[in-house]
Design a protein around this motif. Structure first.
Motif, PDB file in Angstrom:
ATOM      1  N   GLN A  25       0.826  -1.207   0.000  1.00 39.87           N
ATOM      2  CA  GLN A  25       0.000   0.000   0.000  1.00 39.87           C
ATOM      3  C   GLN A  25       0.862   1.261   0.000  1.00 39.87           C
ATOM      4  OE1 GLN A  25      -3.272  -0.595  -0.583  1.00 39.87           O
ATOM      5  NE2 GLN A  25      -2.411  -2.669  -0.608  1.00 39.87           N
ATOM      6  N   LYS A  26       2.134   1.128   0.413  1.00 30.82           N
ATOM      7  CA  LYS A  26       3.056   2.268   0.400  1.00 30.82           C
ATOM      8  C   LYS A  26       4.193   2.060  -0.596  1.00 30.82           C
ATOM      9  CE  LYS A  26       2.266   3.566   5.244  1.00 30.82           C
ATOM     10  NZ  LYS A  26       2.911   3.821   6.569  1.00 30.82           N
ATOM     11  N   ASN A  61      -2.990  -2.571  -5.333  1.00 30.29           N
ATOM     12  CA  ASN A  61      -2.598  -1.162  -5.292  1.00 30.29           C
ATOM     13  C   ASN A  61      -2.403  -0.684  -6.731  1.00 30.29           C
ATOM     14  OD1 ASN A  61      -1.502   1.379  -5.017  1.00 30.29           O
ATOM     15  ND2 ASN A  61       0.293   0.738  -3.867  1.00 30.29           N
ATOM     16  N   ASP A 429       9.677   5.595   6.538  1.00 27.37           N
ATOM     17  CA  ASP A 429       8.878   6.724   6.093  1.00 27.37           C
ATOM     18  C   ASP A 429       9.594   7.465   4.959  1.00 27.37           C
ATOM     19  OD1 ASP A 429       6.903   6.182   7.957  1.00 27.37           O
ATOM     20  OD2 ASP A 429       7.896   7.377   9.517  1.00 27.37           O
TER      21      ASP A 429
END
Length: 429
Positions: A25-26, A61, A429
């Protein structure tokens, strides 16, 4: 360079599909690096179940490029059927690409696999009969067809005719099977080629450029460490390397570009097919785990053999993969058992081994050396924080960490992508 590898740390069926789906998803790019449609990765999102065989599990995704890498053997008929199924559910398939270096798995590979596996005098391996082994065999004897061959139809037809002549001789003379008609197969392949051509890419450059640009790239393997062609329970293994090392050859990237190696471990052990299984439970407890965990093959429907957690296996996987993180799945299935067991060694002819012997005959004689831990009654499937878990459950996880020598970063307590407990962040991140 944010290269993440997701591999199985047992015999497959650990729940890698779910974990790749969660992480993707990222992600900017998801790359399947080996195997074929002998895989069965189940992804549940919003209550909807999707079983994927060839497509990367991050396909849900639509913003991430999904690449079938050079190390994969691609059955084009299965691939298009899988894409059509997703399209019928409203899932986009416009972001799917196929490496021009991937090998094509043809109908004669499937036929040979079935004939070899069912031959009376053959030692049964327990394959999925999807043609994986025969296709990889052609690859390494240098007579295989590659995806790039589809780009020139005359070249493809010439290569197919040459290969089919040899395969039909084997099918008919060695196994007594029915030959495959050349003209009929070429006619079937023509519309398949037309659909595949827009998806073909030079994936090695694409993937390396993504890594060099600090994009998040997830490499997804099929099967698992104990089915590795080099380090599994040979010959009861798959025909490729589903380990982190397989990424380098199967996707075309250098080892230093792989930053995180995530091993997926089921809270107990399962195995499909033939071969030794030291902690196998042939009793009511094994049957209970199978039914609670719905342990039936996503590809074949075969019931999986079930047993206690084997930390010889997990430690082996941690060593050869260089695991940086563990993800534990199906922990909720063990709830309600009065005790849980962990195998910490194999007793063979009076000697205890804390590693996996290479001889499959020796492993077949092994008796498990168990540690017995108290179980937990609580239903943990709705829990979202580590602090909520029962103390006995935490003890089980801590012991797993100690024996593996790898931290547990995530625990799955249910099939949906939201049923997870995070102990440490995995994606940067």
């Amino acid at each position: 360079m944010a290269g993440y590898v997701v591999v199985g740390a047992q015999w497959g069926d650990e729940g890698k599909g779910k974990i790749v789906d969660v992480l993707s998803q990222k992600a900017d790019c998801i790359v399947r690096f080996q195997g074929g449609n002998n895989a069965g990765h189940t992804v549940v999102a919003g209550g909807q179940k999707n079983v994927l065989h060839l497509l990367p599990s991050g396909v849900l995704n639509p913003k991430a490029k999904c690449i079938i890498g050079p190390g994969v053997v691609v059955d084009p008929f299965v691939l298009l059927e899988e894409m059509d199924t997703l399209t019928s559910k409203g899932v986009s398939v416009d972001h799917i690409y196929i490496s021009d270096r991937a090998h094509l798995l043809m109908p004669y590979h499937v036929q040979l696999d079935c004939l070899q596996e069912t031959r009376d005098d053959a030692r049964k391996i327990g394959t999925t009969k999807r043609g994986i082994g025969p296709c990889y065999a052609d690859k390494y004897t240098r007579i295989g067809l590659r995806v790039c061959d589809l780009e020139d139809w005359d070249v493809f037809c010439e290569k197919l005719s040459h290969a089919l002549e040899m395969k039909n001789e084997m099918i008919t003379r060695v196994y007594g099977g029915d030959p495959i008609d050349r003209d009929e197969l070429i006619a079937r392949m023509k519309p398949v080629r037309d659909r595949l051509l827009p998806m073909i890419v030079e994936s090695v450059t694409m993937v390396n450029e993504a890594l060099d640009q600090d994009q998040t790239v997830i490499f997804e393997g099929a099967q698992a460490a104990m089915l590795d062609i080099n380090y599994g329970t040979y010959p009861y293994v798959t025909s490729s390397s589903p380990t982190a090392a397989g990424v380098c050859t199967g996707a075309g990237v250098a080892p230093q570009k792989l930053k995180h190696i995530i091993g997926v471990v089921k809270a107990y052990s399962t195995r499909v097919g033939e071969g030794p299984f030291v902690t196998e439970l042939l009793d009511a407890t094994g049957e209970l785990i199978r039914e609670r965990g719905s342990e039936y093959g996503a590809t074949t429907g075969r019931p999986r053999r079930c047993g206690w957690l084997d930390m010889n296996v997990v430690h082996h996987a941690a060593m050869i993969n260089g695991l940086t993180d563990l993800v534990v799945t199906k922990l909720d299935i063990l709830s309600g058992l009065p005790e849980v067991k962990i195998c910490t060694g194999y007793e063979i002819d009076g000697k205890v081994y804390d590693y996996i012997p290479s001889s499959v005959e020796k492993v077949a004689k092994a008796k498990p050396v168990y540690e017995v831990l108290p179980g937990w009654e609580e239903d943990i499937s709705g829990m979202t924080r580590y602090e909520e878990l029962p103390e006995n459950c935490k003890t089980y996880l801590r012991r797993m960490e100690e024996l593996a020598g790898v931290r547990i970063s995530m625990v799955s307590v249910g099939p949906d992508r939201v049923n997870n407990i995070y102990l440490h962040p995995i994606l940067e991140d």
